[in-house]
Design a protein around this motif. Structure first.
Motif, PDB file in Angstrom:
ATOM      1  N   PHE A 159      -7.041   8.762  -5.910  1.00 16.01           N
ATOM      2  CA  PHE A 159      -5.978   9.156  -6.846  1.00 16.01           C
ATOM      3  C   PHE A 159      -6.294   8.666  -8.253  1.00 16.01           C
ATOM      4  O   PHE A 159      -6.175   9.391  -9.224  1.00 16.01           O
ATOM      5  CB  PHE A 159      -4.623   8.560  -6.416  1.00 16.01           C
ATOM      6  CG  PHE A 159      -3.977   9.295  -5.270  1.00 16.01           C
ATOM      7  CD1 PHE A 159      -3.895  10.682  -5.265  1.00 16.01           C
ATOM      8  CD2 PHE A 159      -3.431   8.595  -4.203  1.00 16.01           C
ATOM      9  CE1 PHE A 159      -3.286  11.353  -4.215  1.00 16.01           C
ATOM     10  CE2 PHE A 159      -2.836   9.263  -3.158  1.00 16.01           C
ATOM     11  CZ  PHE A 159      -2.763  10.651  -3.151  1.00 16.01           C
ATOM     12  N   SER A 160      -6.703   7.387  -8.319  1.00 19.62           N
ATOM     13  CA  SER A 160      -6.962   6.791  -9.627  1.00 19.62           C
ATOM     14  C   SER A 160      -8.053   7.545 -10.369  1.00 19.62           C
ATOM     15  O   SER A 160      -8.008   7.697 -11.589  1.00 19.62           O
ATOM     16  CB  SER A 160      -7.382   5.328  -9.469  1.00 19.62           C
ATOM     17  OG  SER A 160      -6.327   4.579  -8.947  1.00 19.62           O
ATOM     18  N   LEU A 177       1.121   4.164  -2.818  1.00 27.20           N
ATOM     19  CA  LEU A 177       0.845   5.570  -2.524  1.00 27.20           C
ATOM     20  C   LEU A 177       2.031   6.429  -2.939  1.00 27.20           C
ATOM     21  O   LEU A 177       1.872   7.487  -3.542  1.00 27.20           O
ATOM     22  CB  LEU A 177       0.571   5.760  -1.028  1.00 27.20           C
ATOM     23  CG  LEU A 177      -0.808   5.384  -0.510  1.00 27.20           C
ATOM     24  CD1 LEU A 177      -0.837   5.450   1.007  1.00 27.20           C
ATOM     25  CD2 LEU A 177      -1.874   6.318  -1.090  1.00 27.20           C
ATOM     26  N   GLY A 226      -5.885   3.686   3.275  1.00 22.96           N
ATOM     27  CA  GLY A 226      -4.880   3.936   2.250  1.00 22.96           C
ATOM     28  C   GLY A 226      -5.392   3.584   0.872  1.00 22.96           C
ATOM     29  O   GLY A 226      -5.193   4.331  -0.095  1.00 22.96           O
ATOM     30  N   ASN A 227      -6.083   2.455   0.781  1.00 24.08           N
ATOM     31  CA  ASN A 227      -6.607   2.037  -0.515  1.00 24.08           C
ATOM     32  C   ASN A 227      -7.744   2.930  -0.981  1.00 24.08           C
ATOM     33  O   ASN A 227      -7.923   3.133  -2.183  1.00 24.08           O
ATOM     34  CB  ASN A 227      -7.061   0.582  -0.471  1.00 24.08           C
ATOM     35  CG  ASN A 227      -5.900  -0.359  -0.714  1.00 24.08           C
ATOM     36  OD1 ASN A 227      -5.311  -0.338  -1.788  1.00 24.08           O
ATOM     37  ND2 ASN A 227      -5.542  -1.159   0.273  1.00 24.08           N
ATOM     38  N   GLU A 247      -7.744   6.063  -0.488  1.00 25.42           N
ATOM     39  CA  GLU A 247      -7.003   7.171  -1.100  1.00 25.42           C
ATOM     40  C   GLU A 247      -6.493   6.799  -2.480  1.00 25.42           C
ATOM     41  O   GLU A 247      -6.513   7.616  -3.411  1.00 25.42           O
ATOM     42  CB  GLU A 247      -5.811   7.552  -0.212  1.00 25.42           C
ATOM     43  CG  GLU A 247      -6.208   8.375   0.998  1.00 25.42           C
ATOM     44  CD  GLU A 247      -4.986   8.970   1.672  1.00 25.42           C
ATOM     45  OE1 GLU A 247      -4.512  10.009   1.175  1.00 25.42           O
ATOM     46  OE2 GLU A 247      -4.499   8.385   2.651  1.00 25.42           O
ATOM     47  N   MET A 248      -6.037   5.540  -2.591  1.00 31.18           N
ATOM     48  CA  MET A 248      -5.545   5.066  -3.891  1.00 31.18           C
ATOM     49  C   MET A 248      -6.630   5.192  -4.948  1.00 31.18           C
ATOM     50  O   MET A 248      -6.374   5.619  -6.073  1.00 31.18           O
ATOM     51  CB  MET A 248      -5.109   3.590  -3.804  1.00 31.18           C
ATOM     52  CG  MET A 248      -3.795   3.336  -3.125  1.00 31.18           C
ATOM     53  SD  MET A 248      -2.404   4.134  -3.920  1.00 31.18           S
ATOM     54  CE  MET A 248      -2.367   3.295  -5.490  1.00 31.18           C
ATOM     55  N   LEU A 253       0.832  -1.199   0.000  1.00 28.03           N
ATOM     56  CA  LEU A 253       0.000   0.000   0.000  1.00 28.03           C
ATOM     57  C   LEU A 253       0.870   1.253   0.000  1.00 28.03           C
ATOM     58  O   LEU A 253       0.661   2.161  -0.804  1.00 28.03           O
ATOM     59  CB  LEU A 253      -0.913  -0.014   1.229  1.00 28.03           C
ATOM     60  CG  LEU A 253      -1.630   1.310   1.467  1.00 28.03           C
ATOM     61  CD1 LEU A 253      -2.800   1.440   0.523  1.00 28.03           C
ATOM     62  CD2 LEU A 253      -2.051   1.453   2.896  1.00 28.03           C
TER      63      LEU A 253
END
Lengths: 125, 499
Positions: free
Chosen positions: B166-167, A25, B159-160, B162-163, A21
């Motif tokens: 972003f994507s 990021l 976190g994912n 957020e990923m 992860l």
């Protein structure tokens, strides 16, 4: 155009999912190369072969604490100036005291947001 | 009658005639009643003399003439705003037609008794609190581990997320499809992990006294799961050794888990600074024994022989101050005793073995019903049990052994209907709450196919209402409340079939 200096980061955590992860990021940031290690021995091996500007270390490792790992590294002159970041899921007084004594003031408590991490890496978005 | 002797007594005494009119009273009575002798003398009968007291003197007077001697129950009397408790003793002198009444002031004893009762109650409350506190204490010892267990997946989930964000800012979403998919999978997995941890914590802390039929292996797995973080970080190897599977016991799941977690925590503490720390949890059954055992075996420091006797004592601990309460084993042994079992310590070959013994129900494995369709079974006393939990079917099957009833099991209503197309049974026992087809739906379908086989519901207390609703509508003959014993099962079968 100003070329950003390339910065290498090593991530040490025995939870592989966390490693991946953080790697994903950090990939979003240009000029950063990320290397992951899931135990201190692997990490040590990678540090000897590559120069890192930042080291992200989990406190709760299976064999020893992340602080023990940083302490060993700091004894060696050429690793003294690496930017150490300690990550932990649990804030314990003992851990914070130990980290501060070692001169590690970057502590990230899980769960954290990417901007907290970027802040600690001193990368402006 | 010579009454001079009574005057020397400290106890109030009086003599009345058969109409309960006072003939004589001693000085102690005057002092006791705090009334002037003149007023007492004027009293018509006992009722007017003790008007504060609720006691049927007329009945007492007539009773004592039959029995010769009687003792009253304790009665309350308020004198000068002071509440007192009295017992009357009545003795009948037949030759003189007189009744002697002695008053016994039991106020002091009564007050002591009440105080004692209150204190016992208080002790009981404190005891319950201690048990709860110990539970919280073991949770406290585990919190660091639990925080890690929860915060790690939480980090992965956030976190994912957020990923994904972003994507979504990328111009061409198609190239990001894979990354978004994998991120959302990670998020769901992590949230599932967290949910499981919270659920097991909630179940552990929930104060419930209900006992259920539980497979002991499940409990062992869950307790080990709970301790995972602790033994992982200490490099302890923990092993589960199942010598005999399918062991079902009627137990309170949370309490047995509390005991196991306590024993595992002790084992982890005991193996600190030991080379190659190793813990084994063994589940098995000695031949001929009505008990099953769970052994928690470690190769740690062991217990000094002098202490072996004391470890189950309250407040005895060899751990550092602040680390142990000295209650863990006391409470564990209480819990096991409340399950009619026993917890014992054995040491040999450098191994420390804590053995939990619990009474069990031997369960034969529930297998397919194919052999039943080939015939060879008498048509009488064939019973079909429908329950989605194989544990319950196993249990019923073992309960049926040597009863003369033949057991047919089915894990869902659909299958059961198919079985009933092929063979006839004398009775159907069905669970109410089942995932695909509920008990009610099953019986409705059965009746619509013109099958009038008697049905008994089997369910928890919360479903009694369903039974009451379906009783007349669908001809449901009875309700078997879980958990049930073998005798209860057999009784309800016999009474339903014979009617």
């Amino acid at each position: 155009m100003i070329e950003l200096k390339k910065q290498n980061i090593l991530i040490l955590d025995d939870d592989k999912q966390i490693c991946t992860l953080l790697q994903n990021l950090l990939k979003k940031m240009k000029g950063i190369e990320c290397v992951i290690a899931s135990d201190p021995i692997e990490a040590m091996y990678k540090i000897e072969n590559q120069q890192f500007a930042h080291l992200i270390v989990e406190y709760n490792l299976k064999q020893k604490t992340g602080i023990d790992f940083i302490r060993n590294l700091k004894r060696i002159e050429k690793y003294k100036d690496i930017n150490y970041i300690l990550i932990s899921s649990n804030v314990e007084k003992k851990m914070v005291m130990e980290a501060l004594q070692l001169g590690v003031s970057n502590i990230l408590v899980k769960p954290f947001e990417s901007k907290d991490l970027f802040g600690k890496l001193k990368i402006s978005l | 009658m010579d009454t001079s002797l009574f005057d020397t007594l400290f106890e109030p005494v009086l003599i009345v005639d058969l109409y309960s009119k006072p003939i004589y009273f001693n000085n102690a009575l005057v002092t006791f009643l705090k009334k002037s002798p003149r007023i007492i003398k004027k009293s018509e009968n006992l009722k007017t003399m003790f008007y504060e007291v609720e006691y049927n003197f007329e009945k007492a007077i007539s009773d004592v003439q039959k029995k010769g001697q009687i003792l009253s129950e304790e009665v309350e009397i308020t004198l000068d705003e002071e509440k007192l408790f009295l017992v009357f003793k009545l003795v009948y002198f037949e030759d003189k037609k007189l009744i002697l009444i002695c008053l016994n002031d039991i106020s002091v004893e009564k007050r002591l008794h009440n105080k004692y009762r209150e204190q016992i109650q208080e002790l009981k409350n404190v005891h319950d609190q201690i048990i709860q506190a110990d539970k919280l204490n073991s949770i406290g010892e585990l919190t660091a581990g639990i925080a890690h267990e929860i915060n790690n997946p939480l980090t992965i989930a956030s976190g994912n997320a957020e990923m994904i964000a972003f994507s979504l800012t990328e111009r061409d979403l198609n190239t990001e499809r894979e990354s978004i998919m994998s991120s959302s999978m990670d998020i769901m997995n992590s949230l599932g992990r967290i949910k499981n941890i919270i659920n097991s914590m909630k179940e552990f802390l929930y104060k419930s006294d209900e006992k259920e039929y539980v497979d002991l292996e499940e409990i062992i797995d869950r307790s080990i799961g709970f301790m995972q973080k602790a033994y992982k970080s200490d490099e302890i190897t923990l092993e589960k050794d199942v010598k005999k599977s399918d062991i079902v016991c009627l137990i309170n799941q949370n309490k047995i888990e509390q005991v196991l977690i306590n024993l595992l925590q002790n084992a982890i503490d005991a193996t600190e600074n030991v080379d190659f720390p190793h813990i084994t949890v063994e589940l098995g059954k000695e031949p001929e024994s009505p008990f099953v055992y769970i052994d928690v075996i470690d190769n740690g420091r062991g217990i000094e022989s002098g202490n072996a006797e004391k470890i189950f004592e309250t407040f005895f601990t060899t751990k550092e101050i602040g680390k142990g309460t000295g209650l863990g084993l006391t409470i564990s042994s209480k819990i096991i005793k409340s399950h009619d079992g026993e917890i014992t310590l054995k040491q040999n070959d450098g191994k420390t073995i804590f053995r939990i013994e619990l009474p069990t129900i031997e369960v034969s494995s529930f297998t397919d019903n194919e052999n039943l369709f080939q015939g060879n079974i008498a048509d009488e006393n064939r019973i079909l049990v429908v329950d989605n939990e194989a544990n319950i079917l196993n249990l019923c099957k073992s309960f049926f052994a040597d009863t003369g009833f033949d057991f047919i099991g089915s894990t869902c209503g659909e299958d059961a209907l198919e079985i009933l197309e092929k063979i006839n049974v004398n009775l159907i026992i069905t669970d109410i709450k089942m995932p695909s087809m509920s008990g009610t739906e099953f019986v409705k379908e059965l009746r619509s196919r013109d099958n009038q086989t008697p049905v008994v519901y089997m369910s928890g207390k919360d479903k009694i209402i369903n039974f009451q609703e379906d009783k007349d509508k669908l001809g449901v003959k009875g309700l078997l409340v879980k958990p049930f014993s073998r005798d209860e099962l057999i009784k309800i079968i016999k009474s339903t079939i014979s009617s």
